[in-house]
Design a protein around this motif. Structure first.
Motif, PDB file in Angstrom:
ATOM      1  N   HIS A 132      -8.624  -0.250  -4.609  1.00 52.40           N
ATOM      2  CA  HIS A 132      -8.652  -1.660  -4.225  1.00 52.40           C
ATOM      3  C   HIS A 132      -9.127  -1.728  -2.783  1.00 52.40           C
ATOM      4  N   ARG A 133      -9.995  -2.672  -2.483  1.00 46.77           N
ATOM      5  CA  ARG A 133     -10.615  -2.736  -1.163  1.00 46.77           C
ATOM      6  C   ARG A 133      -9.601  -2.917  -0.037  1.00 46.77           C
ATOM      7  N   GLN A 134      -8.477  -3.559  -0.321  1.00 44.63           N
ATOM      8  CA  GLN A 134      -7.537  -3.902   0.748  1.00 44.63           C
ATOM      9  C   GLN A 134      -6.202  -3.167   0.645  1.00 44.63           C
ATOM     10  N   ILE A 135      -6.101  -2.207  -0.262  1.00 48.62           N
ATOM     11  CA  ILE A 135      -4.836  -1.494  -0.441  1.00 48.62           C
ATOM     12  C   ILE A 135      -5.082  -0.002  -0.300  1.00 48.62           C
ATOM     13  N   ALA A 136      -4.482   0.590   0.726  1.00 49.92           N
ATOM     14  CA  ALA A 136      -4.677   2.024   0.974  1.00 49.92           C
ATOM     15  C   ALA A 136      -3.961   2.845  -0.092  1.00 49.92           C
ATOM     16  N   ASP A 137      -4.666   3.841  -0.630  1.00 44.58           N
ATOM     17  CA  ASP A 137      -4.102   4.742  -1.629  1.00 44.58           C
ATOM     18  C   ASP A 137      -3.646   6.064  -1.011  1.00 44.58           C
ATOM     19  N   VAL A 138      -4.213   6.400   0.138  1.00 47.54           N
ATOM     20  CA  VAL A 138      -3.907   7.656   0.835  1.00 47.54           C
ATOM     21  C   VAL A 138      -3.823   7.343   2.318  1.00 47.54           C
ATOM     22  N   THR A 139      -2.779   7.823   2.985  1.00 41.88           N
ATOM     23  CA  THR A 139      -2.704   7.672   4.441  1.00 41.88           C
ATOM     24  C   THR A 139      -2.138   8.935   5.080  1.00 41.88           C
ATOM     25  N   THR A 140      -2.596   9.209   6.277  1.00 43.94           N
ATOM     26  CA  THR A 140      -1.963  10.216   7.134  1.00 43.94           C
ATOM     27  C   THR A 140      -1.550   9.504   8.418  1.00 43.94           C
ATOM     28  N   THR A 141      -0.307   9.715   8.809  1.00 47.89           N
ATOM     29  CA  THR A 141       0.251   9.061   9.992  1.00 47.89           C
ATOM     30  C   THR A 141       0.713  10.125  10.966  1.00 47.89           C
ATOM     31  N   HIS A 142       0.283  10.024  12.212  1.00 46.63           N
ATOM     32  CA  HIS A 142       0.624  10.999  13.242  1.00 46.63           C
ATOM     33  C   HIS A 142       1.511  10.331  14.288  1.00 46.63           C
ATOM     34  N   LEU A 143       2.620  10.972  14.622  1.00 47.88           N
ATOM     35  CA  LEU A 143       3.592  10.440  15.564  1.00 47.88           C
ATOM     36  C   LEU A 143       3.698  11.369  16.762  1.00 47.88           C
ATOM     37  N   THR A 144       3.674  10.801  17.953  1.00 47.83           N
ATOM     38  CA  THR A 144       3.952  11.564  19.167  1.00 47.83           C
ATOM     39  C   THR A 144       5.257  11.070  19.766  1.00 47.83           C
ATOM     40  N   PHE A 145       6.027  11.994  20.345  1.00 45.83           N
ATOM     41  CA  PHE A 145       7.350  11.673  20.858  1.00 45.83           C
ATOM     42  C   PHE A 145       7.434  11.973  22.353  1.00 45.83           C
ATOM     43  N   PRO A 146       8.263  11.228  23.083  1.00 46.39           N
ATOM     44  CA  PRO A 146       8.378  11.466  24.529  1.00 46.39           C
ATOM     45  C   PRO A 146       8.764  12.892  24.885  1.00 46.39           C
ATOM     46  N   SER A 147       9.525  13.578  24.010  1.00 43.88           N
ATOM     47  CA  SER A 147       9.952  14.951  24.286  1.00 43.88           C
ATOM     48  C   SER A 147       8.831  15.965  24.119  1.00 43.88           C
ATOM     49  N   GLY A 148       7.698  15.531  23.560  1.00 44.15           N
ATOM     50  CA  GLY A 148       6.600  16.441  23.281  1.00 44.15           C
ATOM     51  C   GLY A 148       6.511  16.856  21.827  1.00 44.15           C
ATOM     52  N   MET A 149       7.508  16.524  21.025  1.00 39.45           N
ATOM     53  CA  MET A 149       7.470  16.846  19.602  1.00 39.45           C
ATOM     54  C   MET A 149       6.387  16.030  18.909  1.00 39.45           C
ATOM     55  N   LEU A 150       5.816  16.591  17.856  1.00 39.30           N
ATOM     56  CA  LEU A 150       4.814  15.914  17.048  1.00 39.30           C
ATOM     57  C   LEU A 150       5.293  15.843  15.595  1.00 39.30           C
ATOM     58  N   ALA A 151       4.780  14.876  14.865  1.00 42.90           N
ATOM     59  CA  ALA A 151       5.087  14.779  13.432  1.00 42.90           C
ATOM     60  C   ALA A 151       3.912  14.117  12.729  1.00 42.90           C
ATOM     61  N   HIS A 152       3.744  14.468  11.458  1.00 38.38           N
ATOM     62  CA  HIS A 152       2.777  13.714  10.666  1.00 38.38           C
ATOM     63  C   HIS A 152       3.304  13.530   9.247  1.00 38.38           C
ATOM     64  N   ASN A 157       0.832  -1.199   0.000  1.00 38.46           N
ATOM     65  CA  ASN A 157       0.000   0.000   0.000  1.00 38.46           C
ATOM     66  C   ASN A 157       0.868   1.251   0.000  1.00 38.46           C
ATOM     67  N   ILE A 158       0.225   2.414  -0.022  1.00 39.61           N
ATOM     68  CA  ILE A 158       0.948   3.673  -0.137  1.00 39.61           C
ATOM     69  C   ILE A 158       1.837   3.933   1.081  1.00 39.61           C
ATOM     70  N   LEU A 159       1.404   3.477   2.251  1.00 40.49           N
ATOM     71  CA  LEU A 159       2.209   3.660   3.464  1.00 40.49           C
ATOM     72  C   LEU A 159       3.575   3.020   3.304  1.00 40.49           C
ATOM     73  N   TRP A 160       3.600   1.763   2.872  1.00 29.83           N
ATOM     74  CA  TRP A 160       4.858   1.025   2.747  1.00 29.83           C
ATOM     75  C   TRP A 160       5.653   1.466   1.526  1.00 29.83           C
ATOM     76  N   SER A 161       4.964   2.005   0.513  1.00 28.27           N
ATOM     77  CA  SER A 161       5.645   2.415  -0.704  1.00 28.27           C
ATOM     78  C   SER A 161       6.306   3.777  -0.572  1.00 28.27           C
ATOM     79  N   PHE A 162       5.595   4.754   0.023  1.00 28.03           N
ATOM     80  CA  PHE A 162       6.082   6.130   0.037  1.00 28.03           C
ATOM     81  C   PHE A 162       6.649   6.579   1.388  1.00 28.03           C
TER      82      PHE A 162
END
Length: 531
Positions: free
Chosen positions: A193-213, A160-165
């Protein structure tokens, strides 16, 4: 200069072929497509082309293998290359499973081979400069990072797009953060495709308080490759779609407080001057330098595993429709505390087992409780040792051998493939006789040939040699050469394994030197011994 084989010459692999050829290191191209190999032969005359991986790995001149085949093949291909003694550069993602990645790391360490993961943007001169600025504090405290990797295509069906990009962006974010996230949340849309994501947004939180997406899509009207780092003093934008001189812009914006209200103060952007170079060329040069100089890669197996851990957490969140997935905190510069030995993922090590430094335990082997295995041993495939067995240092136990309770191997013993120990003299299935175990001792430096049988209650002398297929029913003297059924003494061997000139039951010299290594030996009524 290391000699390189590239495995996979398709969409991305052909770029690796080009660059390694440009660097003068390309020797072999391996691909399952005869048409692709035909193109390689035309474009790079003199470069060897092969269809099968064993043909590529079997060449002694190849020191490094570059893997650009589909992601699901990365683990098996990299494992075979490491087992063949090759240095490995594997494209992203390193593998699809964390236990597989950890096994590759341990294999590389056990074989003292380079394992590098192709997180290309870590070698992009623009990102290198951005990373230097961020870690030096030029942006102040980093509050959040976001990345966009968007395009119309290349649409895949094997991932899927997550693993590809996203692997490149996650790799960059972790490098800038200097820490692992403690939580991941991801949402996606499956449209083609029903089982393959074409678009994803991923949000990460860090112990220091930093954020990323991370926002990735292959259903976007235009190409966008942008990484934005927001600090409390400055902000930086890495836009890989712009001309080189504009790729890295610094924004010295300020937030001023007026009447207890935050008011932004905008400033003109500043272009950061960075010498131009092709990122892929820098990445390939780095791999060759690591192989040639024994250096640790910037994107080594541990870094690849950290990225894989985040990817799997993101996939887990996608699979649960956006539920947050927590991530534990591994040591900052390591994947986990490593044992001093290597054990294949299919090996079984019971509680109470002791294994010495540098020992390797291979596929489907079982070390049972109470067993002690010394340093620097090599335990082959499908081996069973124990319970309560002692194996000395430097022993080699080949495939399909069972070392039962009652057997003791001293240092530097060689057990050939499928040789057999017994521990009960007159076994019956319906009568328990484990309290009648007869001990067997294999003394230092002895060799037991393939498919031989050592009946329990015997002692194999120091540096003795038991021929293949022999059946040993009585003690073998030091330096004795025995073979046959039942095994009988037929001569004498040096500690180096070369046969000595002493004949059995015949007059001859009382002393001589080994024709192989020159070591002196003497013979008397008790047998042969070093002079």
């Amino acid at each position: 200069m290391p000699d390189i084989a590239v495995v996979g010459a398709g969409y991305w692999g052909r770029n690796l072929v080009r660059v390694f050829h440009q660097l003068g290191a390309l020797r072999t191209v391996c691909d399952h497509s005869e048409a692709v190999l035909g193109q390689m032969q035309t474009q790079y005359p003199g470069v060897r082309t092969v269809v099968s991986l064993p043909d590529a790995l079997g060449s002694a001149e190849i020191t490094g293998v570059v893997i650009a085949s589909p992601a699901e093949t990365h683990y098996l291909t990299a494992r075979e290359a490491l087992l063949a003694g090759k240095h490995v550069f594997v494209e992203k993602p390193m593998t699809l499973r964390e236990d597989e990645a950890l096994e590759l790391i341990r294999l590389a360490e056990a074989a003292n081979r380079t394992l590098m993961v192709g997180h290309l943007l870590q070698y992009h001169p623009i990102f290198v400069r951005l990373k230097e600025m961020t870690l030096a504090g030029d942006l102040g405290r980093v509050n959040y990072i976001y990345s966009h990797r968007l395009n119309l295509g290349k649409i895949r069906r094997e991932e899927n797009i997550l693993w590809s990009f996203a692997p490149h962006d996650i790799s960059m974010i972790l490098a800038l953060a200097g820490e692992m996230p403690d939580g991941v949340l991801a949402l996606g849309g499956n449209y083609l495709h029903r089982q393959i994501a074409d678009v994803t947004t991923t949000h990460l939180t860090f112990p220091s308080g930093m954020l990323a997406h991370v926002f990735v899509s292959w259903l976007h009207p235009f190409k966008e490759q942008k990484l934005v780092v927001v600090g409390d003093q400055k902000m930086a934008v890495f836009d890989d779609t712009l001309p080189w001189a504009e790729k890295l812009l610094l924004y010295p914006h300020q937030i001023n407080w007026q009447n207890n209200v935050p008011v932004p103060s905008k400033a003109e952007s500043e272009a950061v001057d960075v010498p131009q170079s092709e990122p892929l060329l820098e990445e390939c040069r780095h791999f060759l330098a690591c192989v040639g100089e024994g250096r640790q890669p910037l994107t080594d197996g541990a870094e690849g595993l950290r990225v894989l851990t985040v990817l799997n957490a993101a996939q887990g969140s996608l699979d649960t429709h956006g539920q947050r997935v927590s991530i534990g905190r591994p040591p900052a510069n390591d994947v986990e505390p490593k044992p001093a030995y290597f054990a294949h993922s299919t090996a079984v090590l019971d509680e109470g087992v002791q294994i010495g430094e540098g020992t390797k335990v291979w596929h489907f082997s079982h070390i049972m409780g109470g067993t002690r295995v010394g340093r620097g041993c090599n335990i082959g495939q499908n081996v069973v040792i124990g319970p309560d067995v002692t194996v000395g240092n430097g022993c080699k136990i080949q495939n399909n051998v069972s070392v039962y309770k009652g057997v003791t191997l001293e240092d530097d013993v060689f057990c050939g493939p499928s040789m057999v120990f017994t521990n009960v003299f007159n076994p019956r299935a319906h009568i328990r006789r484990m309290d009648e175990v007869r001990p067997t001792l294999v003394s230092q430096g002895a060799s037991l040939g393939a498919n031989c049988t050592v009946v329990c209650g015997t002692t194999i002398g120091r540096h003795a040699f038991v021929g293949a297929g022999a059946v040993v029913t009585r003690d073998v003297p030091d330096y004795g050469l025995v073979y046959g059924n039942p095994a009988r003494l037929h001569g004498w061997v040096c500690a180096c394994g070369v046969r000595l000139g002493f004949e059995v039951n015949q007059p001859g010299p009382e002393s001589l030197s080994c024709p192989g290594c020159g070591a002196p030996y003497s013979r008397d009524a008790q047998g042969v011994k070093p002079a």
